[in-house]
Design a protein around this motif. Sequence first.
Motif, PDB file in Angstrom:
ATOM      1  N   GLY A 113      32.001  44.608  33.921  1.00  0.00           N
ATOM      2  CA  GLY A 113      32.910  44.324  35.017  1.00  0.00           C
ATOM      3  C   GLY A 113      33.804  45.492  35.353  1.00  0.00           C
ATOM      4  N   ILE A 114      34.934  45.194  35.966  1.00  0.00           N
ATOM      5  CA  ILE A 114      35.862  46.219  36.436  1.00  0.00           C
ATOM      6  C   ILE A 114      37.268  45.853  35.963  1.00  0.00           C
ATOM      7  CG2 ILE A 114      36.882  47.314  38.477  1.00  0.00           C
ATOM      8  CD1 ILE A 114      34.230  46.602  39.941  1.00  0.00           C
ATOM      9  N   TYR A 115      37.942  46.813  35.339  1.00  0.00           N
ATOM     10  CA  TYR A 115      39.307  46.581  34.886  1.00  0.00           C
ATOM     11  C   TYR A 115      40.197  47.735  35.341  1.00  0.00           C
ATOM     12  CZ  TYR A 115      43.399  46.264  31.876  1.00  0.00           C
ATOM     13  OH  TYR A 115      44.697  46.210  31.421  1.00  0.00           O
ATOM     14  N   SER A 116      41.284  47.385  36.029  1.00  0.00           N
ATOM     15  CA  SER A 116      42.233  48.389  36.525  1.00  0.00           C
ATOM     16  C   SER A 116      43.504  48.353  35.693  1.00  0.00           C
ATOM     17  CB  SER A 116      42.564  48.128  38.001  1.00  0.00           C
ATOM     18  OG  SER A 116      41.408  48.230  38.809  1.00  0.00           O
ATOM     19  N   ASP A 117      43.943  49.521  35.242  1.00  0.00           N
ATOM     20  CA  ASP A 117      45.156  49.643  34.444  1.00  0.00           C
ATOM     21  C   ASP A 117      46.002  50.763  35.027  1.00  0.00           C
ATOM     22  OD1 ASP A 117      46.738  50.982  32.116  1.00  0.00           O
ATOM     23  OD2 ASP A 117      46.215  49.019  31.312  1.00  0.00           O
ATOM     24  N   SER A 118      47.285  50.491  35.223  1.00  0.00           N
ATOM     25  CA  SER A 118      48.152  51.479  35.857  1.00  0.00           C
ATOM     26  C   SER A 118      48.292  52.748  35.029  1.00  0.00           C
ATOM     27  CB  SER A 118      49.544  50.874  36.099  1.00  0.00           C
ATOM     28  OG  SER A 118      50.119  50.425  34.878  1.00  0.00           O
ATOM     29  N   ASN A 119      48.082  52.660  33.723  1.00  0.00           N
ATOM     30  CA  ASN A 119      48.222  53.829  32.853  1.00  0.00           C
ATOM     31  C   ASN A 119      46.906  54.556  32.591  1.00  0.00           C
ATOM     32  OD1 ASN A 119      51.106  53.647  32.179  1.00  0.00           O
ATOM     33  ND2 ASN A 119      50.536  51.741  31.142  1.00  0.00           N
ATOM     34  N   PHE A 120      45.786  53.837  32.671  1.00  0.00           N
ATOM     35  CA  PHE A 120      44.515  54.427  32.260  1.00  0.00           C
ATOM     36  C   PHE A 120      43.440  54.362  33.344  1.00  0.00           C
ATOM     37  CE2 PHE A 120      46.704  53.263  28.359  1.00  0.00           C
ATOM     38  CZ  PHE A 120      46.577  54.425  27.599  1.00  0.00           C
ATOM     39  N   GLY A 121      43.839  54.095  34.577  1.00  0.00           N
ATOM     40  CA  GLY A 121      42.886  54.132  35.676  1.00  0.00           C
ATOM     41  C   GLY A 121      41.995  52.902  35.727  1.00  0.00           C
ATOM     42  N   GLU A 122      40.935  53.007  36.484  1.00  0.00           N
ATOM     43  CA  GLU A 122      39.993  51.899  36.669  1.00  0.00           C
ATOM     44  C   GLU A 122      38.695  52.194  35.929  1.00  0.00           C
ATOM     45  OE1 GLU A 122      39.475  49.730  40.609  1.00  0.00           O
ATOM     46  OE2 GLU A 122      37.615  50.910  40.511  1.00  0.00           O
ATOM     47  N   THR A 123      38.262  51.242  35.115  1.00  0.00           N
ATOM     48  CA  THR A 123      37.018  51.394  34.364  1.00  0.00           C
ATOM     49  C   THR A 123      35.976  50.444  34.917  1.00  0.00           C
ATOM     50  OG1 THR A 123      38.172  52.033  32.330  1.00  0.00           O
ATOM     51  CG2 THR A 123      35.921  51.233  32.101  1.00  0.00           C
TER      52      THR A 123
ATOM     53  N   MET B 209      54.113  50.538  29.111  1.00  0.00           N
ATOM     54  CA  MET B 209      53.018  49.595  28.903  1.00  0.00           C
ATOM     55  C   MET B 209      53.319  48.199  29.444  1.00  0.00           C
ATOM     56  SD  MET B 209      50.317  50.878  27.451  1.00  0.00           S
ATOM     57  CE  MET B 209      49.562  49.375  26.820  1.00  0.00           C
ATOM     58  N   ALA B 210      54.414  48.043  30.165  1.00  0.00           N
ATOM     59  CA  ALA B 210      54.887  46.711  30.579  1.00  0.00           C
ATOM     60  C   ALA B 210      53.863  45.929  31.395  1.00  0.00           C
ATOM     61  CB  ALA B 210      56.192  46.842  31.362  1.00  0.00           C
ATOM     62  N   ASN B 211      53.043  46.613  32.183  1.00  0.00           N
ATOM     63  CA  ASN B 211      52.095  45.922  33.062  1.00  0.00           C
ATOM     64  C   ASN B 211      50.647  46.078  32.612  1.00  0.00           C
ATOM     65  OD1 ASN B 211      54.123  45.035  34.936  1.00  0.00           O
ATOM     66  ND2 ASN B 211      54.219  47.136  35.713  1.00  0.00           N
ATOM     67  N   SER B 212      50.459  46.519  31.378  1.00  0.00           N
ATOM     68  CA  SER B 212      49.107  46.727  30.851  1.00  0.00           C
ATOM     69  C   SER B 212      48.772  45.677  29.799  1.00  0.00           C
ATOM     70  CB  SER B 212      48.995  48.120  30.221  1.00  0.00           C
ATOM     71  OG  SER B 212      49.157  49.137  31.185  1.00  0.00           O
ATOM     72  N   ILE B 213      47.499  45.360  29.677  1.00  0.00           N
ATOM     73  CA  ILE B 213      47.034  44.507  28.586  1.00  0.00           C
ATOM     74  C   ILE B 213      46.977  45.365  27.325  1.00  0.00           C
ATOM     75  CG2 ILE B 213      45.147  43.077  27.732  1.00  0.00           C
ATOM     76  CD1 ILE B 213      44.377  42.509  30.591  1.00  0.00           C
ATOM     77  N   GLU B 214      47.618  44.904  26.281  1.00  0.00           N
ATOM     78  CA  GLU B 214      47.754  45.715  25.071  1.00  0.00           C
ATOM     79  C   GLU B 214      46.625  45.448  24.077  1.00  0.00           C
ATOM     80  OE1 GLU B 214      52.392  46.270  24.291  1.00  0.00           O
ATOM     81  OE2 GLU B 214      51.837  44.170  24.477  1.00  0.00           O
ATOM     82  N   PRO B 215      46.072  46.489  23.465  1.00  0.00           N
ATOM     83  CA  PRO B 215      45.087  46.285  22.404  1.00  0.00           C
ATOM     84  C   PRO B 215      45.723  45.533  21.240  1.00  0.00           C
ATOM     85  CG  PRO B 215      45.169  48.593  23.095  1.00  0.00           C
ATOM     86  CD  PRO B 215      46.342  47.920  23.713  1.00  0.00           C
ATOM     87  N   GLN B 216      44.988  44.611  20.680  1.00  0.00           N
ATOM     88  CA  GLN B 216      45.539  43.806  19.593  1.00  0.00           C
ATOM     89  C   GLN B 216      45.525  44.531  18.260  1.00  0.00           C
ATOM     90  OE1 GLN B 216      47.030  40.616  20.184  1.00  0.00           O
ATOM     91  NE2 GLN B 216      46.858  41.735  22.129  1.00  0.00           N
ATOM     92  N   ARG B 217      44.785  45.646  18.185  1.00  0.00           N
ATOM     93  CA  ARG B 217      44.715  46.323  16.891  1.00  0.00           C
ATOM     94  C   ARG B 217      44.384  47.800  17.059  1.00  0.00           C
ATOM     95  NH1 ARG B 217      42.363  43.430  11.542  1.00  0.00           N
ATOM     96  NH2 ARG B 217      43.658  44.603  10.091  1.00  0.00           N
ATOM     97  N   VAL B 218      44.932  48.602  16.141  1.00  0.00           N
ATOM     98  CA  VAL B 218      44.556  50.005  16.034  1.00  0.00           C
ATOM     99  C   VAL B 218      44.021  50.237  14.620  1.00  0.00           C
ATOM    100  CG1 VAL B 218      46.192  50.809  17.768  1.00  0.00           C
ATOM    101  CG2 VAL B 218      46.901  50.702  15.366  1.00  0.00           C
TER     102      VAL B 218
END
Length: 553
Positions: free
Chosen positions: A69-79, A413-422
């Motif tokens: 699919g397509i995911y848009s993130d304000s910090n990391f662009g559109e994938t 990161m306020a408007n981004s979906i955060e990774p649950q783990r590093v």
Amino acid sequence: MNTTSFLKKALLVVIVVFFASCDKDYNEIGGDLIGGNNFDFNKASFSVQAYTQKTGAIQSNNLEVNPLGIYSDSNFGETNANFNTQVSLQAAVTSVGARPFIESVILTIPYFKDDFKTKVNADGSRTYVLDSIYGAANAKIKLSVYESGYFMRDADPLTGFQQQQQFFTDQNTLFDSNKIVDRLNDSSDKSQNDEFFFSSTEEAVPVTDSITGAKSTKYIVPGMKLNLNKEYFKTRILDAANEGKLASNNVFKNYFRGLYFKTEKIAGSTGNMAMLDFKKGQITIVYKQDVASPTGGAPTREKKTLILDLSGNSVSLLNNDFSSAGTTYNSLPIKGNAAAGDEKVYLKGGEGSIAVLDLFDKTDIKGYDGQGNLTSGANGISDELDDLRNPADGKKILINEANLVFHIDAATMANSIEPQRVYLYDFKNSRPVVDYSDPSANNIDPKKSKLLFGGIIEKGVTSKRGTTYKIRITNQIRNLINNKDSTNVKLGLAVIEDIFRINSYKVRTPNADINSAPKASVMNPLGTILYGGSSTVPLEKRLKLEIYFTKPN
């Protein structure tokens, strides 16, 4: 007898004192458990240099889960995530009877769901919450499924067929240009193609008992369900059976080379992306054929089912677009400031970036102040690690616990979906650190297992947003201090999808800076921004190594 009894009582007292002390904080342990003013319990914070390292295109074949699919993130662009997979026969088919007629061809792929949020309704139906769906709920994309015209080899001819063939995230053009032009999901229902979305609605299927005639409803959990072109599959699959094309999977995989899933953005929609286990996907072909009568009479019609599994070689195909978002990330150099460290480090899964960490610094030190911070001393420049190995006062220390604490740039990161783990690993040798061998591991949830090792996001009580990631590296630090031959290697940090996938995948263009990254990072499309260890970062946000240790007076 008396000596034995005394020893038992003494041992019991020690055990009681030990377990009673487990609930106390570190300062209480230092005063009560060790006691006698013979030991001091301390906490020290050590500097850590960290910088961003981009991977570029990276190996992405045969992942356990893949984005689509397509995911848009304000910090990391559109994938944009496409996918290509081989298809295999569940059972060989040597022939098909006369007058074959296909009733249906259905492609199904299950979605991940959050079982804890599933609600059972009064009528027996269920309301589901999907897991690992990124973007606005029910946002639409254009989805096209094609027969793939590219044969995915098992082994690489450039290695004399001794190594597995590798495929990479940037090879979408290769597979797109080799697809067979007929769109297979050509249903008039646009939710299956031009306006596709990942729906959490279950399917209600009417069921009639073959014996009693009683009617009921069977509920099927949410998943991708696409009706594929029946005439196409009659020609390509059923008609080919009598030509021997379905006699074995080796023959079949060269004949029908797989499926290519292509996603495109549509006007008015930001798009949506899901993590999918394609290997649980199937194509179910239901057809009828004539079966000759054993007595020579008229043939009878028989219903048959042929199942194709989405198994075999596969590849995740990714494209990052920074034309409207993620400009700061896109402008970062391939390698950050390795000498002084970056003020912020950017982690991104897929075709993204990791962080490289250097523990301990050259600092003017002698000891520790009352707050556990390093203090300046008259002994000149000394290596922090050497000072821990060889204290100036000659008193060896005991490491009780050591953690790396990463602070999230919450505002950005306020408007981004955060990774649950590093995930922290030995960057130089592409392997786990010692503390990865965590006895708290379980196989129930790969995102939450190995709790002692850590790396799971910690969230604010009020904001419900990520604040920190903490990773325990107690044994790693113990080994460095106690085994003077141990090398203080660079460490890597990456977002991950599955804590159990610890092997590494090759970058497309290896160099002196990087040649691989964790496979589990390639599986995760998300990113996060963390504060580094640079001196320009506010002290309370600065990346640090926290060590709790006991030292004799």
